[in-house]
Design an enzyme around this catalytic site. Sequence first.
Site, PDB file in Angstrom:
ATOM      1  N   CYS A 109       5.721   4.690   4.448  1.00 20.92           N
ATOM      2  CA  CYS A 109       4.573   4.744   3.743  1.00 20.92           C
ATOM      3  C   CYS A 109       3.464   3.964   4.526  1.00 20.92           C
ATOM      4  O   CYS A 109       3.523   3.081   5.210  1.00 20.92           O
ATOM      5  CB  CYS A 109       5.022   4.288   2.328  1.00 20.92           C
ATOM      6  SG  CYS A 109       5.983   5.770   1.484  1.00 20.92           S
ATOM      7  N   HIS A 138       0.324   2.666  -1.166  1.00 23.60           N
ATOM      8  CA  HIS A 138       0.587   1.593  -1.903  1.00 23.60           C
ATOM      9  C   HIS A 138       0.205   0.263  -1.616  1.00 23.60           C
ATOM     10  O   HIS A 138       0.059  -0.092  -0.384  1.00 23.60           O
ATOM     11  CB  HIS A 138       1.990   1.662  -2.438  1.00 23.60           C
ATOM     12  CG  HIS A 138       2.911   1.201  -1.214  1.00 23.60           C
ATOM     13  ND1 HIS A 138       3.405   0.016  -1.231  1.00 23.60           N
ATOM     14  CD2 HIS A 138       3.602   2.057  -0.236  1.00 23.60           C
ATOM     15  CE1 HIS A 138       4.058  -0.120  -0.041  1.00 23.60           C
ATOM     16  NE2 HIS A 138       4.520   1.095   0.638  1.00 23.60           N
TER      17      HIS A 138
END
Length: 556
Positions: free
Chosen positions: A468, A449
């Site tokens: 992440c 992301h």
Amino acid sequence: MNKKTLIAISLVLIIGIGLFWFFNQRRIDFTEELRLSLEEVDNEILENSNFKNDINDFYFNRDYLELWFFNGKLSSLGEEMISQISDSKYDGLQPNDYNLIKILELSSNPGEEDVKFNKLTKDQKVKIELLLTDSFFKLSHDLVNGKVDPSTLDPNWKFDLKKTNVNYLSLLEEVTDGSSVNKVFSNLYKDFELYKNGREALKSLYEIQMNDTLNWEFENVAEAIKVGEKNKAIPVLRQRLIFWGFISPYDLKDPTLFDSTMFRGLQEYQNSNGMNPDGVIGARVAESLNNSPQNLIDIASINMERLRWMPKIEWDQEMVLVNIANYQLDYLKKSDTVFTAKVIVGKEYNESPTFTAPMTYIVFSPYWNIPESITKEEIIPSIKKNKSYLTEKKMEIIAGSGEVVKMNTINWNAEIEEFPYRIRQKPGGDNSLGLVKFMFPNEYNIYIHDTPARNLFSLESRALSHGCIRIQNPEQFAKILLKEKSWDDEKIKEAMNLKEEMVVDLDRKIPVVLIYMTFWADENGKANFRSDVYDRDSALLSALRNTTGKLRSSLD
């Protein structure tokens, strides 16, 4: 030429051909002794082998005819096998794990550099024969599967268990059918360029080690050293830059001075090792320059084992490759790098796992559905301290039905053990996921992301996330993945700045592979080393170098 002369020449040719044929016919040398040895209840070689049944089957099927000897002498196949065992160090393995010392001790001149296998007793030949066969099975198994079982060692290794259909007995029968030992072993990784490149780099490191005369005691650097400054560590660090070929030897008045020549050499060294070439000797530079050739051999060996653990991957397909230790994402097509971006990975206590999953869709202007662990450990305590926290962070509380829950309906002063809601952050520039996320659904809830904190990409060490992968230049990445002309820069920018999230399915599944490699080599054999940010290397090295370590408990 008269008739008598022709007859004489013919007789000489016939005798010569006959002698050549006779001396090249295989004569049974120690078949009976080999059979009796295999039938012994307490055969030490068999009892210590994981391939006892394979060894017995192999010799039974060939009527106990020896393989590694020919007419009483070590054959060319035997010599090849010993060389293969010795060369296993270029695979990051230990030759002595494959009986090398035991074999050499049975030679006719143990302890000497030029080993001979002459005038051996039948007992010596039988032992060498069985040791070489055991070595063949064990080495071929370890090259295919790895020596260490990753599931017992690295909890963050999440790749599926490697599945192989290799029949090690059939491999050995390829040798008996005429294939060379070297060809059989090289075929085990013939399509794995990354592995072959690593092997060549290890060979080079061993050659460098042979010429190593330096003292590699750890040189401590307490504070960053800049050009023009003096420090007692400078002479040693300069010597190491000379050793690795980044500067040539030169004369100077004050060896403790960090001069301009060393500065330029250090910048080249930093560039070569994936560091910011600022010419400053900080902790990371000092750590790297403290690595001796043996240290680098160890690091390379660790990562060769990781490559052996990898399941079969078509490396020439379209794919996204993230090397966590290198803080880098590469988008590949037919093994060519089309796009590269810096990434931010999980911090020490939120390590990013290694696994593979297919990317299937992109979410523009995403909500951030905050994980339960972060909600409990970070968000709720922040709300208790600051009742405006949710508003300031543009967050909202969502019930199981999907409805928004008003904050004042919850008693925040009570001890909240089970929180029956989820908290999410609204789309926008302040959203912790940034303006777009790239989804490859997996059980670890890991995805790639954007981030509002793009300044962090300028940092050299970027282990900062909850696990992440945060990517630099996400809009460029999205454009490459979407491919369609309609998804131009303007449309992507618009999609990244909506008030509600927008899901776009990809027209194909793109494999995403997250790896952790602190060493790899390129097609030119150049070795690349990176810091062990998660401190995963030491445990693997210990197991790899220890015969009784956490090895595979069963054969594949």
